[in-house]
Design a protein around this motif. Structure first.
Motif, PDB file in Angstrom:
ATOM      1  N   SER A  32       1.884  51.894 -83.535  1.00 18.48           N
ATOM      2  CA  SER A  32       1.115  51.107 -82.564  1.00 18.48           C
ATOM      3  C   SER A  32       0.381  49.954 -83.228  1.00 18.48           C
ATOM      4  O   SER A  32      -0.172  50.118 -84.325  1.00 18.48           O
ATOM      5  CB  SER A  32       0.079  51.989 -81.865  1.00 18.48           C
ATOM      6  N   THR A  33       0.382  48.819 -82.553  1.00 16.66           N
ATOM      7  CA  THR A  33      -0.523  47.742 -82.943  1.00 16.66           C
ATOM      8  C   THR A  33      -1.909  48.118 -82.453  1.00 16.66           C
ATOM      9  O   THR A  33      -2.085  48.415 -81.267  1.00 16.66           O
ATOM     10  CB  THR A  33      -0.093  46.409 -82.332  1.00 16.66           C
ATOM     11  N   MET A  34      -2.867  48.142 -83.359  1.00 17.91           N
ATOM     12  CA  MET A  34      -4.227  48.545 -83.031  1.00 17.91           C
ATOM     13  C   MET A  34      -5.172  47.345 -83.088  1.00 17.91           C
ATOM     14  O   MET A  34      -4.972  46.421 -83.882  1.00 17.91           O
ATOM     15  CB  MET A  34      -4.709  49.623 -83.986  1.00 17.91           C
ATOM     16  N   GLY A  35      -6.187  47.392 -82.245  1.00 19.24           N
ATOM     17  CA  GLY A  35      -7.122  46.280 -82.195  1.00 19.24           C
ATOM     18  C   GLY A  35      -8.573  46.731 -82.159  1.00 19.24           C
ATOM     19  O   GLY A  35      -8.875  47.837 -81.728  1.00 19.24           O
ATOM     20  N   TRP A  36      -9.424  45.870 -82.639  1.00 18.18           N
ATOM     21  CA  TRP A  36     -10.868  46.009 -82.466  1.00 18.18           C
ATOM     22  C   TRP A  36     -11.293  44.987 -81.415  1.00 18.18           C
ATOM     23  O   TRP A  36     -10.926  43.802 -81.505  1.00 18.18           O
ATOM     24  CB  TRP A  36     -11.618  45.771 -83.761  1.00 18.18           C
ATOM     25  N   TYR A  37     -12.086  45.450 -80.479  1.00 17.76           N
ATOM     26  CA  TYR A  37     -12.592  44.626 -79.394  1.00 17.76           C
ATOM     27  C   TYR A  37     -14.110  44.678 -79.423  1.00 17.76           C
ATOM     28  O   TYR A  37     -14.704  45.590 -79.999  1.00 17.76           O
ATOM     29  CB  TYR A  37     -12.112  45.173 -78.041  1.00 17.76           C
ATOM     30  N   ARG A  38     -14.724  43.705 -78.754  1.00 23.35           N
ATOM     31  CA  ARG A  38     -16.177  43.756 -78.622  1.00 23.35           C
ATOM     32  C   ARG A  38     -16.588  43.219 -77.265  1.00 23.35           C
ATOM     33  O   ARG A  38     -15.893  42.409 -76.673  1.00 23.35           O
ATOM     34  CB  ARG A  38     -16.867  42.982 -79.742  1.00 23.35           C
ATOM     35  N   GLN A  39     -17.737  43.716 -76.814  1.00 20.56           N
ATOM     36  CA  GLN A  39     -18.289  43.248 -75.546  1.00 20.56           C
ATOM     37  C   GLN A  39     -19.781  43.030 -75.716  1.00 20.56           C
ATOM     38  O   GLN A  39     -20.529  43.983 -75.986  1.00 20.56           O
ATOM     39  CB  GLN A  39     -18.016  44.248 -74.423  1.00 20.56           C
ATOM     40  N   ALA A  40     -20.178  41.783 -75.559  1.00 29.44           N
ATOM     41  CA  ALA A  40     -21.592  41.430 -75.614  1.00 29.44           C
ATOM     42  C   ALA A  40     -22.169  41.484 -74.206  1.00 29.44           C
ATOM     43  O   ALA A  40     -21.426  41.360 -73.217  1.00 29.44           O
ATOM     44  CB  ALA A  40     -21.749  40.033 -76.208  1.00 29.44           C
ATOM     45  N   PRO A  41     -23.486  41.645 -74.081  1.00 26.22           N
ATOM     46  CA  PRO A  41     -24.098  41.709 -72.749  1.00 26.22           C
ATOM     47  C   PRO A  41     -23.749  40.481 -71.907  1.00 26.22           C
ATOM     48  O   PRO A  41     -23.863  39.349 -72.370  1.00 26.22           O
ATOM     49  CB  PRO A  41     -25.596  41.761 -73.063  1.00 26.22           C
ATOM     50  N   GLY A  42     -23.293  40.735 -70.681  1.00 24.70           N
ATOM     51  CA  GLY A  42     -22.983  39.643 -69.775  1.00 24.70           C
ATOM     52  C   GLY A  42     -21.673  38.932 -70.045  1.00 24.70           C
ATOM     53  O   GLY A  42     -21.374  37.926 -69.395  1.00 24.70           O
ATOM     54  N   ARG A  43     -20.887  39.460 -70.984  1.00 26.03           N
ATOM     55  CA  ARG A  43     -19.629  38.805 -71.335  1.00 26.03           C
ATOM     56  C   ARG A  43     -18.467  39.783 -71.208  1.00 26.03           C
ATOM     57  O   ARG A  43     -18.651  41.002 -71.204  1.00 26.03           O
ATOM     58  CB  ARG A  43     -19.682  38.256 -72.761  1.00 26.03           C
ATOM     59  N   GLN A  44     -17.277  39.246 -71.078  1.00 27.97           N
ATOM     60  CA  GLN A  44     -16.090  40.088 -71.014  1.00 27.97           C
ATOM     61  C   GLN A  44     -15.729  40.644 -72.377  1.00 27.97           C
ATOM     62  O   GLN A  44     -16.049  40.054 -73.413  1.00 27.97           O
ATOM     63  CB  GLN A  44     -14.912  39.267 -70.468  1.00 27.97           C
ATOM     64  N   ARG A  45     -15.064  41.774 -72.367  1.00 26.86           N
ATOM     65  CA  ARG A  45     -14.575  42.358 -73.599  1.00 26.86           C
ATOM     66  C   ARG A  45     -13.515  41.445 -74.200  1.00 26.86           C
ATOM     67  O   ARG A  45     -12.663  40.920 -73.488  1.00 26.86           O
ATOM     68  CB  ARG A  45     -13.992  43.742 -73.330  1.00 26.86           C
ATOM     69  N   GLU A  46     -13.590  41.260 -75.503  1.00 25.00           N
ATOM     70  CA  GLU A  46     -12.640  40.374 -76.175  1.00 25.00           C
ATOM     71  C   GLU A  46     -12.038  41.050 -77.395  1.00 25.00           C
ATOM     72  O   GLU A  46     -12.683  41.865 -78.056  1.00 25.00           O
ATOM     73  CB  GLU A  46     -13.326  39.072 -76.597  1.00 25.00           C
ATOM     74  N   LEU A  47     -10.807  40.675 -77.699  1.00 28.18           N
ATOM     75  CA  LEU A  47     -10.129  41.159 -78.893  1.00 28.18           C
ATOM     76  C   LEU A  47     -10.583  40.317 -80.078  1.00 28.18           C
ATOM     77  O   LEU A  47     -10.501  39.097 -80.042  1.00 28.18           O
ATOM     78  CB  LEU A  47      -8.620  41.040 -78.714  1.00 28.18           C
ATOM     79  N   VAL A  48     -11.045  40.965 -81.135  1.00 27.41           N
ATOM     80  CA  VAL A  48     -11.487  40.218 -82.308  1.00 27.41           C
ATOM     81  C   VAL A  48     -10.515  40.332 -83.474  1.00 27.41           C
ATOM     82  O   VAL A  48     -10.453  39.432 -84.314  1.00 27.41           O
ATOM     83  CB  VAL A  48     -12.892  40.637 -82.775  1.00 27.41           C
ATOM     84  N   ALA A  49      -9.759  41.432 -83.542  1.00 29.37           N
ATOM     85  CA  ALA A  49      -8.815  41.595 -84.640  1.00 29.37           C
ATOM     86  C   ALA A  49      -7.756  42.623 -84.251  1.00 29.37           C
ATOM     87  O   ALA A  49      -8.052  43.558 -83.505  1.00 29.37           O
ATOM     88  CB  ALA A  49      -9.520  42.054 -85.913  1.00 29.37           C
TER      89      ALA A  49
END
Length: 114
Positions: A32-49
């Protein structure tokens, strides 16, 4: 059934470092391709790596050169080494497949503040 358990977050000063870990209990982790995501307050979840099964990595422009994603297939674990942290990196960090096809874990909070 828990699929992802993220850990390693915390409070760090700007310029500091943290290493996040994600223990994955999913089928076919090795391929599987694995990813790290993040979600800041008031923002959409985004893929960072993300990291492919063969080790090829991709990064969002905002973290390129500062973050490093890696994986240990023997341990079904994905890591995110974060250096030179900035206040704008403050978010809850999650891991999942890329694209995300499993339920989200609880995430781990990263707060960058002086």
């Amino acid at each position: 059934q828990v699929q992802f358990v993220e850990s390693g977050g915390g409070l760090v000063q700007p310029g500091g470092s943290l290493k996040l870990s994600c223990a994955a209990s999913i089928r076919m982790f090795r391929i599987s391709t694995m990813g790290w995501y993040r979600q800041a307050p008031g923002r959409q979840r985004e893929l960072v790596a993300s990291i492919r099964s063969g080790g090829i990595t991709n990064y969002a422009d905002s973290v390129k050169g500062r973050f490093t994603i890696s994986r240990d297939n023997a341990k079904n674990t994905v890591y995110l080494q974060m250096n030179s942290l900035k206040p704008e990196d403050t978010a809850v960090y999650y891991c999942n497949r890329d694209p995300p096809t499993w339920s989200w874990g609880q995430g781990t909070q990263v707060t960058v503040s002086s």
